[in-house]
Scaffold this active site. Structure first.
Site, mmCIF file in Angstrom:
data_model
loop_
_atom_site.group_PDB
_atom_site.id
_atom_site.type_symbol
_atom_site.label_atom_id
_atom_site.label_comp_id
_atom_site.label_asym_id
_atom_site.label_seq_id
_atom_site.Cartn_x
_atom_site.Cartn_y
_atom_site.Cartn_z
ATOM 1 C CB SER A 18 -0.928 0.014 1.223
ATOM 2 O OG SER A 18 -1.666 1.219 1.263
ATOM 3 C CE LYS A 19 4.497 1.926 -3.464
ATOM 4 N NZ LYS A 19 4.117 0.506 -3.354
ATOM 5 C CE LYS A 69 -11.692 -0.957 -0.850
ATOM 6 N NZ LYS A 69 -11.588 -0.328 -2.188
ATOM 7 C CD GLU A 81 -27.755 8.094 -1.066
ATOM 8 O OE1 GLU A 81 -28.388 7.559 -1.993
ATOM 9 O OE2 GLU A 81 -28.099 8.020 0.133
ATOM 10 C CG ASN A 90 -12.862 3.981 0.347
ATOM 11 O OD1 ASN A 90 -13.731 4.750 0.767
ATOM 12 N ND2 ASN A 90 -11.978 4.341 -0.585
ATOM 13 C CG ASP A 106 -12.929 2.529 -3.584
ATOM 14 O OD1 ASP A 106 -11.798 3.019 -3.416
ATOM 15 O OD2 ASP A 106 -13.317 1.490 -3.014
ATOM 16 N N GLY A 130 -14.273 -8.527 -12.210
ATOM 17 C CA GLY A 130 -14.331 -8.578 -10.756
ATOM 18 C C GLY A 130 -15.690 -8.148 -10.240
ATOM 19 N N GLY A 132 -15.924 -7.493 -6.443
ATOM 20 C CA GLY A 132 -15.646 -7.282 -5.035
ATOM 21 C C GLY A 132 -16.042 -5.901 -4.548
ATOM 22 C CE1 TYR A 219 0.337 1.202 -5.912
ATOM 23 C CE2 TYR A 219 -2.060 1.264 -5.928
ATOM 24 C CZ TYR A 219 -0.859 1.267 -5.243
ATOM 25 O OH TYR A 219 -0.859 1.312 -3.872
#
Length: 273
Positions: A18-19, A69, A81, A90, A106, A130, A132, A219
Site C-alpha cells: 500500500s502506498k 470494505k 449516501e 473504504n 472509490d 471482478g 468485489g 498499479y
C-alpha cells in the site's frame, strides 16, 4: 496498538504494497497537519477488534482496503449516501460524539482519474473484471453517466447479485460469451488482484481491440501490471494503471477528515518518480 500514537491508518490484507501512507503523509506535510498515518495488516478473525482498539485509543480516521470494505460497512454507525449505494466502505471517520462514519470514495476517485486521462465518455459500453468491494464502489457513478456495464467474475453468482442490486441505477448485465461478438466495448476496467486475469485470457482475446481504453485499478510503480502487459501484447493503444485513482480517492478521504481537498496531480507525479 496501545503503544502507538496513531491518528490515521489503512487496514487490509495484504497491506505491505500500500502506498496510502506515503500519499497521506505527503498531504499532511503540504498542509501542515501534524498527524501520523501508517498501515496495519489485519485478519478476518480480528478485524473488528483491531478497529475498536484503534478508535478507542488515538484513531481519528481510517482507510479500509481489500478484502474488508464490506466488513467496514457493517462496522460503521452512520453511512454516507455513497457508502449506502455501494454497500461497502473504504473510509472511516470518528465523529465528535464517538460514532463512526463510513464513506466510500472509490467511485469519486475513479471518475476523477478517468476524466483526468480522458478515458471516460457518456453512454459507452464498459466491461468490468471482478465483483468485489471496489466494484461496488464504482458502479453507481459509472451508471449515472448512462453507460452500459457488463460484469465478468469467476463466481457468476456474485456478478448476478450485483446486477440485481444495481439495475435500478442503469443498464448492468452479467457478461456472456456471445457478448464478445455482438458488443463493441469502449472501456475495460480490471478490478481483480495483480496476476489474477489468467482465467479470463480467452475471453479478453475476443474483447480487446486497438481502440479500447484499458484501465487497471491495481498499479505497479516502475512497470506494467500483468493485466496491462497482457493488453499491450494485444496491441491495445490506450492503457493506464490505477495510481491516479489511488491518489484521488485518498484526497477525498483526506477532505472528509480535514475539510481540505488537496492537489492531486503533483502527488501522482511524485509517486511515478
Amino acid at each position: 496498538m496501545d503503544n502507538y500514537i496513531v491518528d490515521f491508518a489503512v487496514f487490509g490484507n495484504p497491506i505491505s504494497h500500500s502506498k496510502s501512507p506515503i500519499v497521506h503523509n505527503i498531504f499532511s506535510k503540504k498542509y501542515n497537519i501534524k498527524k501520523n498515518y501508517i498501515s496495519f495488516l489485519v485478519f478476518e478473525k480480528n478485524f473488528y477488534l483491531i478497529l475498536d482498539s484503534f478508535f478507542k485509543n488515538f484513531g481519528k480516521g481510517a482507510n479500509i482496503t481489500a478484502p474488508f470494505k464490506e466488513n467496514a460497512f457493517i462496522y460503521s454507525d452512520i453511512i454516507t449516501e455513497n457508502a449506502r449505494v455501494s454497500g461497502s466502505v473504504n473510509t472511516l471517520k470518528k465523529l465528535k460524539n464517538g460514532k463512526i462514519l463510513g464513506d466510500n470514495t472509490d467511485g469519486m476517485g475513479l471518475l476523477y482519474d478517468l476524466n483526468r486521462i480522458k478515458f471516460l465518455k457518456e453512454k459507452c459500453n464498459i466491461l468490468i473484471l471482478g465483483a468485489g468491494g471496489v466494484v461496488r464502489g464504482i458502479l453507481q457513478p459509472l451508471l449515472s453517466l448512462g453507460n452500459s456495464i457488463y460484469i465478468l467474475n469467476r463466481t457468476k453468482k456474485k456478478a448476478e447479485n450485483l446486477k440485481i442490486e444495481f439495475s435500478k441505477y442503469g443498464s448492468i448485465e452479467v457478461f456472456k460469451k456471445e457478448n464478445k461478438k455482438n458488443i463493441f466495448f469502449d472501456l475495460l476496467i480490471n478490478a481483480i488482484p495483480l496476476g489474477g486475469i489468467e482465467d479470463f485470457s480467452n475471453i479478453l482475446n475476443g474483447v480487446l481491440h486497438t481502440k479500447i481504453n484499458c484501465y487497471d485499478i491495481c498499479y505497479r510503480l516502475g512497470g506494467l501490471t500483468p493485466f496491462l502487459f497482457f493488453c499491450k501484447k494485444k496491441l491495445v493503444n490506450n492503457i493506464h494503471d490505477g495510481i491516479g485513482m489511488l491518489v484521488a480517492q485518498a484526497a477525498y478521504s483526506f477532505s472528509l477528515w480535514h475539510n481540505i481537498f488537496p492537489e492531486i496531480d503533483p502527488i501522482i507525479s511524485i509517486l511515478k518518480k
